[in-house]
Design a protein around this motif. Structure first.
Motif, short mmCIF file in Angstrom:
data_model
loop_
_atom_site.label_atom_id
_atom_site.label_comp_id
_atom_site.label_asym_id
_atom_site.label_seq_id
_atom_site.Cartn_x
_atom_site.Cartn_y
_atom_site.Cartn_z
N THR A 207 0.93 -1.05 -0.02
CA THR A 207 -0.07 0.00 -0.08
C THR A 207 0.85 1.14 -0.05
OG1 THR A 207 -1.60 -1.26 1.22
CG2 THR A 207 -1.73 1.24 1.44
N GLU B 96 -1.96 -0.85 -4.24
CA GLU B 96 -3.07 -0.24 -3.70
C GLU B 96 -2.49 1.18 -3.28
OE1 GLU B 96 -5.25 -0.31 0.56
OE2 GLU B 96 -4.67 -2.36 -0.31
N TRP C 299 -3.95 11.86 -0.84
CA TRP C 299 -4.43 13.10 -0.09
C TRP C 299 -3.96 14.31 -0.93
CZ3 TRP C 299 -1.57 17.50 0.97
CH2 TRP C 299 -2.36 18.50 1.61
N CYS D 248 -8.11 10.28 0.58
CA CYS D 248 -8.09 10.66 1.97
C CYS D 248 -8.23 12.02 2.19
CB CYS D 248 -6.79 10.07 2.58
SG CYS D 248 -6.62 8.36 2.10
N LYS E 194 -3.32 5.15 -1.74
CA LYS E 194 -4.21 6.13 -0.90
C LYS E 194 -3.63 7.44 -1.24
CE LYS E 194 -4.65 4.98 3.30
NZ LYS E 194 -4.42 4.37 4.78
N CYS F 136 0.29 2.35 5.61
CA CYS F 136 0.96 2.16 4.16
C CYS F 136 2.63 1.60 4.58
CB CYS F 136 1.23 3.53 3.46
SG CYS F 136 -0.42 4.04 2.97
N GLY G 13 0.96 5.32 -0.11
CA GLY G 13 0.19 6.49 0.11
C GLY G 13 0.90 7.66 -0.46
N ALA H 291 -7.78 4.51 -6.89
CA ALA H 291 -6.97 4.89 -5.61
C ALA H 291 -8.18 5.43 -4.54
CB ALA H 291 -6.35 6.18 -6.01
N THR H 292 -7.67 5.34 -3.40
CA THR H 292 -8.67 5.81 -2.08
C THR H 292 -8.14 7.14 -1.88
OG1 THR H 292 -8.65 3.53 -1.36
CG2 THR H 292 -9.30 4.88 0.04
N ALA I 148 -3.71 9.26 4.69
CA ALA I 148 -3.12 8.84 3.31
C ALA I 148 -2.00 7.97 3.69
CB ALA I 148 -2.63 9.83 2.39
#
Length: 147
Positions: A4, A27, A31, A49, A29, A59, A6, A46-47, A55
């Protein structure tokens, strides 16, 4: 196991890198100060945040693409900053173009928190990232770079 990652920032270079990493199965994340820039990345998987800390949480790697020293300081060390949310041993990769003095201070603070620091400013344009031809100017311990 999927790592993961960020991302702190979703400007042109960061967005191109996020898209490339998503296409490789990572994966992500992310911001960004302007949350609207996250929407097209979220549509790709993407996720999004709401804070740098969110974020960075859980990670393996956190990558920052900021405009300058003050923006970088805010996302790493400020209120809801990424560093406080990072787990021990996580890699903090700073891709922004920053002053030498600030980089030394940031690296010291990141390592004091039990994380690993890689200085990795990027050259080129988003098309270079999309083509997989990004050039990084890296300063890191060999073991961190290999990881």
């Amino acid at each position: 196991m999927t790592q993961t990652i960020g991302f702190l920032g979703a400007g042109r270079m960061a967005a191109a890198m996020i898209k490339r990493l998503l296409s490789k199965g990572y994966e992500i994340k992310v911001w960004n100060r302007n949350q609207a820039k996250i929407e097209p990345l979220a549509a790709l998987g993407a996720t999004g945040c709401s804070t740098p800390a969110a974020a960075a949480q859980n990670c393996d790697i956190v990558i920052s693409f900021m405009a300058d020293d003050s923006a970088s300081e805010a996302v790493w060390l400020g209120d809801n900053g990424a560093l406080a949310a990072m787990g021990k041993g996580a890699l903090a990769i700073e891709c922004s173009t920053l002053s030498h003095a600030f980089v030394l201070d940031l690296a010291q603070k990141i390592e004091a928190a039990g994380c690993r620091y890689i200085d990795a400013p990027v050259t080129g344009v988003p098309a270079d990232v999309e083509a997989g031809n990004t050039v990084f100017l890296i300063g890191a311990e060999t073991s961190d770079l290999e990881r």
